[in-house]
Enzyme design. Structure first.
Site, PDB file in Angstrom:
ATOM      1  N   SER A 101       0.820  -1.219   0.000  1.00  0.00           N
ATOM      2  CA  SER A 101       0.000   0.000   0.000  1.00  0.00           C
ATOM      3  C   SER A 101       0.853   1.268   0.000  1.00  0.00           C
ATOM      4  O   SER A 101       2.024   1.250   0.398  1.00  0.00           O
ATOM      5  CB  SER A 101      -0.900   0.037   1.234  1.00  0.00           C
TER       6      SER A 101
HETATM    7  N1  SAH Z   1      -0.808  -4.968   3.807  1.00  0.00           N
HETATM    8  C1  SAH Z   1      -0.015  -5.292   2.640  1.00  0.00           C
HETATM    9  C2  SAH Z   1      -0.654  -4.879   1.331  1.00  0.00           C
HETATM   10  C3  SAH Z   1      -1.948  -5.512   1.115  1.00  0.00           C
HETATM   11  S1  SAH Z   1      -2.396  -5.857  -0.557  1.00  0.00           S
HETATM   12  C4  SAH Z   1       1.368  -4.706   2.742  1.00  0.00           C
HETATM   13  O1  SAH Z   1       1.673  -3.967   3.697  1.00  0.00           O
HETATM   14  O2  SAH Z   1       2.179  -5.019   1.862  1.00  0.00           O
HETATM   15  C5  SAH Z   1      -3.739  -6.910  -0.133  1.00  0.00           C
HETATM   16  C6  SAH Z   1      -3.321  -8.312   0.221  1.00  0.00           C
HETATM   17  O3  SAH Z   1      -4.492  -8.977   0.662  1.00  0.00           O
HETATM   18  C7  SAH Z   1      -2.789  -9.108  -0.949  1.00  0.00           C
HETATM   19  O4  SAH Z   1      -1.543  -9.651  -0.637  1.00  0.00           O
HETATM   20  C8  SAH Z   1      -3.840 -10.190  -1.143  1.00  0.00           C
HETATM   21  O5  SAH Z   1      -3.325 -11.415  -1.606  1.00  0.00           O
HETATM   22  C9  SAH Z   1      -4.416 -10.323   0.243  1.00  0.00           C
HETATM   23  N2  SAH Z   1      -5.763 -10.902   0.321  1.00  0.00           N
HETATM   24  C10 SAH Z   1      -6.805 -10.745  -0.536  1.00  0.00           C
HETATM   25  N3  SAH Z   1      -7.882 -11.426  -0.100  1.00  0.00           N
HETATM   26  C11 SAH Z   1      -7.519 -12.028   1.061  1.00  0.00           C
HETATM   27  C12 SAH Z   1      -8.197 -12.880   1.979  1.00  0.00           C
HETATM   28  N4  SAH Z   1      -9.471 -13.264   1.784  1.00  0.00           N
HETATM   29  N5  SAH Z   1      -7.522 -13.301   3.086  1.00  0.00           N
HETATM   30  C13 SAH Z   1      -6.231 -12.943   3.296  1.00  0.00           C
HETATM   31  N6  SAH Z   1      -5.539 -12.154   2.430  1.00  0.00           N
HETATM   32  C14 SAH Z   1      -6.174 -11.692   1.337  1.00  0.00           C
END
Ligand code: SAH
Length: 260
Positions: A101
């Site tokens: 993010s």
């Molecule tokens: N917080 C992260 C960025 C998040 S991007 C950082 O600091 O880098 C969103 C992430 O959520 C992605 O890696 C994606 O694979 C994950 N994601 C999406 N749906 C999800 C779910 N149902 N459970 C767990 N993770 C999920």
């Protein structure tokens, strides 16, 4: 005994010493450069917070959040290809169609949760692990869930190397939360959902807070702060428009008891 000579006729010892000095200097200079860029990024975020103060209802981030942003080495959380732009205030690709993010968003989401040392935190969407690391600078325990296995594995390894022994990563669908460690004081969802997942509401402590982007995946969503009162009543506050990658997984639509 005859001393070993290098082909140039110079003794090996100074050559090796020079090599060490040059490696040390390169790394030292680079580390210093990243450090400067990181501090500059914190100033940019502070300016953005002032510019968006009407949304945030505050002019300045909590000192602990600023300190965490000044500490966590974001360049260690991004692929080599984008390391040189690690301290720009924007989201960056981390593979598997996912992103780390934008630092301003990490900053305000952390700040809106008002974390303190003894809070038990659940993050959904580990991605690179950066947000978890920022949170773990402030709180004692962070549980984080990631649905893409290689990302979960990479984040586990990275966080271990960086010494974050207060973060536990699990490869699973975060929609259902992490019952075993519930209830949580704070929940941070870093992927967009059409609704607030009911299992996460159930796993939030009375008096707890959750921050989550709610809206259509691939479009603009609203960052929503959910507060659960001591009597279990929920209040929701829309903070500002954001764009997150979607919360995936096999969960059904929310149904009639849904908060959205
Ligand atoms: N917080 C992260 C960025 C998040 S991007 C950082 O600091 O880098 C969103 C992430 O959520 C992605 O890696 C994606 O694979 C994950 N994601 C999406 N749906 C999800 C779910 N149902 N459970 C767990 N993770 C999920």
């Amino acid at each position: 005994m005859k001393r070993l000579q290098s082909s140039s006729g110079m003794s090996r010892t100074p050559v090796i010493a020079l090599l060490f000095i040059s490696i040390f200097m390169t790394h030292g200079v680079l580390a210093d450069d990243y450090e400067k860029k990181r501090q500059a990024l914190v100033r940019v975020i502070e300016a953005d917070v002032r510019d968006t103060s009407l949304y945030l209802d505050k002019e300045e981030l909590d000192e602990r959040v600023l300190e965490a942003l000044s500490t966590v080495p974001r360049h260690r959380f991004v692929p080599d290809k984008v390391k040189d732009v690690a301290y720009e205030n924007r989201a960056l690709p981390i593979g598997y169609s996912q992103t780390i993010s934008q630092p301003y968003i990490v900053a305000i989401m952390t700040d809106l949760l008002k974390p303190t040392r003894d809070d038990r935190v659940l993050e959904i969407g580990t991605g690179s692990g950066y947000q978890a690391a920022v949170m773990a600078e402030i709180t004692d325990k962070v549980y984080t869930m990631e649905i893409v296995r290689p990302l979960a594995e990479q984040a586990t390894q990275r966080l271990q190397q960086l010494g974050y022994d207060n973060i536990v990563v699990r490869h699973a669908d975060g929609y259902y939360g992490w019952e075993e460690h519930a209830p949580f004081d704070l929940i941070i969802v870093t992927a967009a959902s059409s609704h607030v997942p009911p299992p996460l509401i159930a796993q939030l402590k009375p008096g707890g807070r959750m921050i989550i982007p709610v809206g259509s995946p691939f479009l603009v969503q609203q960052l929503v702060l959910v507060e659960k009162a001591e009597d279990g009543k929920l209040s929701l506050r829309q903070i500002l428009p954001v764009m997150f990658v979607p919360l995936t997984g096999g969960h059904e639509d929310c149904g009639k008891d849904c908060v959205d």
